[in-house]
Scaffold this active site. Structure first.
Site, short mmCIF file in Angstrom:
data_model
loop_
_atom_site.label_atom_id
_atom_site.label_comp_id
_atom_site.label_asym_id
_atom_site.label_seq_id
_atom_site.Cartn_x
_atom_site.Cartn_y
_atom_site.Cartn_z
CE LYS A 228 34.01 -0.46 -8.64
NZ LYS A 228 34.87 0.47 -7.88
CG ASP B 233 37.75 2.88 -8.81
OD1 ASP B 233 36.95 3.82 -8.99
OD2 ASP B 233 37.37 1.69 -8.74
N GLY C 30 45.43 -1.77 3.76
CA GLY C 30 44.45 -2.64 3.12
C GLY C 30 45.06 -3.35 1.93
P1 ATR Z 1 37.44 -3.71 -0.96
O1 ATR Z 1 37.12 -4.30 -2.29
O2 ATR Z 1 36.58 -2.53 -0.56
O3 ATR Z 1 38.89 -3.42 -0.79
P2 ATR Z 1 37.68 -6.19 0.48
O4 ATR Z 1 38.29 -6.87 -0.68
O5 ATR Z 1 36.68 -6.92 1.32
O6 ATR Z 1 36.99 -4.84 0.09
O7 ATR Z 1 38.88 -5.71 1.44
C1 ATR Z 1 38.65 -5.03 2.60
C2 ATR Z 1 39.99 -4.60 3.18
O8 ATR Z 1 39.76 -3.87 4.39
C3 ATR Z 1 40.89 -5.75 3.54
O9 ATR Z 1 42.23 -5.35 3.39
C4 ATR Z 1 40.55 -5.96 5.03
O10 ATR Z 1 41.55 -6.62 5.76
P3 ATR Z 1 41.66 -8.24 5.74
O11 ATR Z 1 42.30 -8.60 4.44
O12 ATR Z 1 42.50 -8.58 6.89
O13 ATR Z 1 40.25 -8.75 5.84
C5 ATR Z 1 40.41 -4.54 5.45
N1 ATR Z 1 39.60 -4.33 6.66
C6 ATR Z 1 38.26 -4.41 6.77
N2 ATR Z 1 37.85 -4.07 8.01
C7 ATR Z 1 38.96 -3.75 8.70
C8 ATR Z 1 39.22 -3.30 10.03
N3 ATR Z 1 38.22 -3.13 10.89
N4 ATR Z 1 40.49 -3.05 10.39
C9 ATR Z 1 41.49 -3.23 9.52
N5 ATR Z 1 41.33 -3.66 8.25
C10 ATR Z 1 40.09 -3.91 7.84
#
Ligand code: ATR
Length: 291
Positions: free
Chosen positions: A74, A110, A135
């Site tokens: 993307k 989205d 997130g």
């Molecule tokens: P996407 O494009 O799917 O949003 P990403 O850019 O990797 O994927 O972001 C993942 C998000 O999920 C982030 O906000 C991440 O928090 P961090 O910025 O602190 O890494 C969050 N995330 C992933 N696993 C998590 C968990 N177990 N608990 C809380 N937040 C989580």
């Protein structure tokens, strides 16, 4: 006697990703095409991880009209597009491409898909509501402008890593300052420091992929809070299970999937398909997978 359309004569579209075999998009767009009496062909296109641009251009140069773009391309699609919608600009990512002559038009459907599912399908207005976005990655950013356009009373962006929530809140401030949407109070927070209750909580973290719950205090839920998880599956995600225990109304991201596709179909074909029957059928298919 007129010949029936074949894939050589109808407009062609693809969903391009890696992996892409799991994608439900061909089935969804085939249903939209049948329902709106549009003759089109929609296939999956697996692009090499280092070959996204070459794959897209080869498809376009072979007569392709448009593409949905999925993981992990993307951001590359955003760079490739030479005209972008405001919501794609804010998202920094593109999930829908349309080829018009030399123009590569990029949109991100989205976030509007999420909003249309919440407002249209769940019947829950976002206007004037206290909204919590969990997130601060690509999924959260993709939803930012469409959520702000709904004019919630406030938007709190909470993330495990506070700095990323602050970056997204700063982006929201600059979007509002540019006049792209009206002003909404936007705050950044860690997950554990959330103190108030919310009307709507959207889980845009990837925690559900690991059967995990973002570590939020359960005091964020109140009876009838709408808890929304962008993920979906045969069973409620761990986040939705927690939310249900605390009295929330729960909704997973299956409707968002269908609505983002409907918006892409509109972008390509100028017709908005009806989504409720398809959503019900996909839900029934998921239930069947359980048995
Ligand atoms: P996407 O494009 O799917 O949003 P990403 O850019 O990797 O994927 O972001 C993942 C998000 O999920 C982030 O906000 C991440 O928090 P961090 O910025 O602190 O890494 C969050 N995330 C992933 N696993 C998590 C968990 N177990 N608990 C809380 N937040 C989580």
């Amino acid at each position: 006697m007129s010949a029936s359309p074949t894939s050589a004569t109808v407009d062609r579209y693809v969903v391009i990703g890696n992996p892409v075999a799991h994608s439900k998009s061909p089935a969804i767009h085939a249903r939209f095409a049948a329902q709106t009496a549009q003759a089109l062909d929609y296939q999956r296109l697996l692009a090499p991880l280092d070959g996204f641009v070459a794959s897209v251009l080869a498809f376009r140069d072979g007569g392709g009209k448009g593409a949905n773009v999925t993981v992990p391309f993307k951001l590359e699609a955003f760079t490739l597009a030479n005209r972008l919608t405001p919501r794609a600009q804010v998202a920094g990512a593109v999930n829908t491409l349309r080829f018009d002559g030399g123009e590569i038009f990029g949109d991100n459907t989205d976030g509007i898909g999420l909003v249309n599912d919440i407002v249209g399908n769940a019947g829950c207005s976002l206007h004037g509501k206290r909204l919590l976005l969990l997130g601060a990655g690509g999924a959260a950013r993709g939803a930012l402008l469409p959520l702000l356009e709904q004019m919630p009373a406030e938007l709190v962006i909470a993330n495990r890593t506070l700095a990323k929530a602050q970056e997204l809140a700063t982006l929201a401030q600059s979007v509002m300052a540019s006049g792209a949407c009206a002003n909404v109070p936007v705050l950044a927070s860690t997950l554990s420091e959330l103190q108030q209750t919310f009307d709507i909580i959207i889980n845009a973290t990837s925690a559900s992929l690991h059967d995990d719950v973002p570590p939020i205090p359960v005091s964020v839920f109140q009876p009838k809070t709408l808890a929304y998880d962008m993920m979906y599956g045969t069973r409620p995600t761990a986040f939705l299970q927690l939310a249900a225990l605390h009295g929330a109304d729960c909704r997973d991201g299956l409707g968002m999937l269908v609505e983002q596709a409907a918006e892409a179909f509109l972008c390509w074909r100028g017709v908005r398909p009806e989504t409720s029957q398809l959503l019900a059928d996909l839900r029934a298919d998921l239930q069947k997978e359980l048995t």
